[in-house]
Design an enzyme around this catalytic site. Structure first.
Site, PDB file in Angstrom:
ATOM      1  N   SER A 143       0.864  -1.193   0.000  1.00 11.92           N
ATOM      2  CA  SER A 143       0.000   0.000   0.000  1.00 11.92           C
ATOM      3  C   SER A 143       0.894   1.234   0.000  1.00 11.92           C
ATOM      4  CB  SER A 143      -0.883   0.026   1.251  1.00 11.92           C
ATOM      5  OG  SER A 143      -1.538   1.266   1.371  1.00 11.92           O
ATOM      6  N   TYR A 157      -1.278  -0.705  10.424  1.00 17.92           N
ATOM      7  CA  TYR A 157      -1.496  -1.221   9.060  1.00 17.92           C
ATOM      8  C   TYR A 157      -0.378  -0.729   8.133  1.00 17.92           C
ATOM      9  CZ  TYR A 157      -3.673  -1.328   4.381  1.00 17.92           C
ATOM     10  OH  TYR A 157      -3.922  -1.517   3.043  1.00 17.92           O
TER      11      TYR A 157
HETATM   12  P1  NAP Z   1     -11.335  -6.290   1.106  1.00 20.12           P
HETATM   13  O1  NAP Z   1     -12.288  -5.861   0.056  1.00 20.12           O
HETATM   14  O2  NAP Z   1     -11.608  -5.995   2.532  1.00 20.12           O
HETATM   15  O3  NAP Z   1     -11.053  -7.863   0.931  1.00 20.12           O
HETATM   16  C1  NAP Z   1     -10.180  -8.501   1.797  1.00 20.12           C
HETATM   17  C2  NAP Z   1      -9.960  -9.914   1.324  1.00 20.12           C
HETATM   18  O4  NAP Z   1      -8.989 -10.542   2.168  1.00 20.12           O
HETATM   19  C3  NAP Z   1     -11.207 -10.772   1.392  1.00 20.12           C
HETATM   20  O5  NAP Z   1     -11.163 -11.657   0.307  1.00 20.12           O
HETATM   21  C4  NAP Z   1     -11.032 -11.546   2.709  1.00 20.12           C
HETATM   22  O6  NAP Z   1     -11.688 -12.812   2.713  1.00 20.12           O
HETATM   23  C5  NAP Z   1      -9.526 -11.737   2.713  1.00 20.12           C
HETATM   24  N1  NAP Z   1      -8.925 -11.933   4.035  1.00 20.12           N
HETATM   25  C6  NAP Z   1      -8.911 -11.096   5.094  1.00 20.12           C
HETATM   26  N2  NAP Z   1      -8.217 -11.627   6.124  1.00 20.12           N
HETATM   27  C7  NAP Z   1      -7.781 -12.840   5.696  1.00 20.12           C
HETATM   28  C8  NAP Z   1      -7.045 -13.892   6.295  1.00 20.12           C
HETATM   29  N3  NAP Z   1      -6.592 -13.807   7.572  1.00 20.12           N
HETATM   30  N4  NAP Z   1      -6.792 -15.013   5.570  1.00 20.12           N
HETATM   31  C9  NAP Z   1      -7.246 -15.115   4.303  1.00 20.12           C
HETATM   32  N5  NAP Z   1      -7.943 -14.162   3.669  1.00 20.12           N
HETATM   33  C10 NAP Z   1      -8.224 -13.052   4.370  1.00 20.12           C
HETATM   34  O7  NAP Z   1      -9.867  -5.672   0.829  1.00 20.12           O
HETATM   35  P2  NAP Z   1      -9.210  -4.936  -0.440  1.00 20.12           P
HETATM   36  O8  NAP Z   1      -9.435  -3.485  -0.284  1.00 20.12           O
HETATM   37  O9  NAP Z   1      -9.577  -5.625  -1.687  1.00 20.12           O
HETATM   38  O10 NAP Z   1      -7.676  -5.181  -0.091  1.00 20.12           O
HETATM   39  C11 NAP Z   1      -6.906  -6.200  -0.681  1.00 20.12           C
HETATM   40  C12 NAP Z   1      -5.454  -5.869  -0.397  1.00 20.12           C
HETATM   41  O11 NAP Z   1      -5.153  -4.580  -0.933  1.00 20.12           O
HETATM   42  C13 NAP Z   1      -5.120  -5.802   1.081  1.00 20.12           C
HETATM   43  O12 NAP Z   1      -3.846  -6.349   1.320  1.00 20.12           O
HETATM   44  C14 NAP Z   1      -5.102  -4.307   1.355  1.00 20.12           C
HETATM   45  O13 NAP Z   1      -4.284  -3.975   2.444  1.00 20.12           O
HETATM   46  C15 NAP Z   1      -4.548  -3.790   0.049  1.00 20.12           C
HETATM   47  N6  NAP Z   1      -4.835  -2.375  -0.199  1.00 20.12           N
HETATM   48  C16 NAP Z   1      -6.115  -1.934  -0.335  1.00 20.12           C
HETATM   49  C17 NAP Z   1      -6.338  -0.575  -0.564  1.00 20.12           C
HETATM   50  C18 NAP Z   1      -7.722  -0.007  -0.733  1.00 20.12           C
HETATM   51  O14 NAP Z   1      -7.850   1.223  -0.745  1.00 20.12           O
HETATM   52  N7  NAP Z   1      -8.745  -0.823  -0.871  1.00 20.12           N
HETATM   53  C19 NAP Z   1      -5.258   0.304  -0.637  1.00 20.12           C
HETATM   54  C20 NAP Z   1      -3.989  -0.193  -0.493  1.00 20.12           C
HETATM   55  C21 NAP Z   1      -3.771  -1.535  -0.282  1.00 20.12           C
HETATM   56  P3  NAP Z   1     -13.300 -12.922   3.028  1.00 20.12           P
HETATM   57  O15 NAP Z   1     -14.009 -12.360   1.818  1.00 20.12           O
HETATM   58  O16 NAP Z   1     -13.524 -14.368   3.198  1.00 20.12           O
HETATM   59  O17 NAP Z   1     -13.553 -12.106   4.257  1.00 20.12           O
END
Ligand code: NAP
Length: 248
Positions: A143, A157
């Site tokens: 991130s 985080y």
């Molecule tokens: P999200 O929509 O909240 O989805 C999170 C995903 O991770 C879901 O598939 C969830 O599974 C899974 N998950 C959570 N904890 C887990 C665990 N302990 N073991 C296995 N799976 C787990 O998140 P997102 O925004 O798409 O983020 C994805 C990645 O991008 C993350 O690493 C996040 O830090 C990074 N990121 C996101 C943003 C943003 O603005 N969205 C920005 C920078 C970086 P379930 O569906 O089963 O709950």
């Protein structure tokens, strides 16, 4: 050789978009998820509807036994994994550092850091020419928080993502001569459900005026960068931290 990818957190958000994008690029896809079997199954069904091959596997990346089971399942069902997207990640309610307790810090570092290390370890054991593998590619989802620090929101985080950057740099050098490339994508503010975990579902719209491009990102804009880094188009890239953040 078959192209086989494991996408952790593939049930929702960036991971779901990455699973679909990888399938369209010819990968057989393992959609790994934590709780949301319905969402994971929907991703698998969409891939299958488009003529691709996918399966959903439940695994908490922070639990070593689950990670072992996940990779062994893929060995049996699909064969030798060629790509890993370390995408699963969490953040918790916005607060200052002096309010954070040990349980929270452990949860965040366990899911984001320990989980990525364990999955990378299992991928290396299979892909590395050192162990008779045929090489592969790993993309870690970090991130821009790793260089911004996320003050007043989630410094824990941000620090966990800085660890992901360092994992990327170190592991890339460790396995570069063994046929494995390791890179990271660092998204900016992307429209997903993760912001609700911080207590602010509308966070992207609040901060978008601070983003040089004046808008939040869409999951497909991150997925395309991830799948490109996995591909041979990025054959001379390893140890790179690629910001996909609208200039943030
Ligand atoms: P999200 O929509 O909240 O989805 C999170 C995903 O991770 C879901 O598939 C969830 O599974 C899974 N998950 C959570 N904890 C887990 C665990 N302990 N073991 C296995 N799976 C787990 O998140 P997102 O925004 O798409 O983020 C994805 C990645 O991008 C993350 O690493 C996040 O830090 C990074 N990121 C996101 C943003 C943003 O603005 N969205 C920005 C920078 C970086 P379930 O569906 O089963 O709950």
């Amino acid at each position: 050789m078959d192209r086989i990818v494991i996408v952790t957190g593939g049930s929702r958000g960036i991971g779901a978009a990455t699973a679909l994008c990888a399938a369209r690029s010819g990968y057989r896809v393992c959609v790994a998820y934590l709780n949301r079997q319905d969402a994971a199954d929907a991703v698998v069904q969409e891939i299958e509807r488009e003529g691709g091959e996918a399966m959903a596997v439940q695994a908490d990346v922070g639990r070593e036994a689950d990670v072992l089971r996940l990779f062994e399942f893929v060995d049996r069902r699909f064969g030798e994994v060629t790509a890993l997207v370390n995408n699963a990640g969490i953040l918790e309610r916005q607060m200052r550092v002096e309010e954070m307790d040990a349980e929270r810090l452990t949860r965040v570092f366990n899911a984001n850091v320990v989980g990525s290390f364990l999955c990378a370890r299992e991928a290396v054991r299979r892909m590395s020419t050192r162990y008779g593998g045929h090489g592969g590619a790993i993309v870690n989802v970090s991130s821009v928080a790793s260089r911004l620090g996320s003050p007043n929101e989630y410094v824990d985080y941000a620090a966990s993502k800085a660890a992901i950057d360092t994992l990327t740099l170190g592991l890339a050098k460790e396995v570069a001569a063994e046929g494995i490339r390791v890179n990271a994508v660092r998204p900016g503010s992307i429209y997903t459900e993760i912001h609700a975990s911080g207590g602010e579902p509308g966070r992207v719209d609040r901060v978008k005026a601070r983003i040089p491009m004046q808008r939040g990102g869409e999951v497909d804009e991150i997925a395309r960068a991830i799948v490109w880094l996995l591909s041979d188009e990025a054959s001379y890239m390893t140890g790179s931290l690629v910001d996909v953040s609208g200039g943030l």
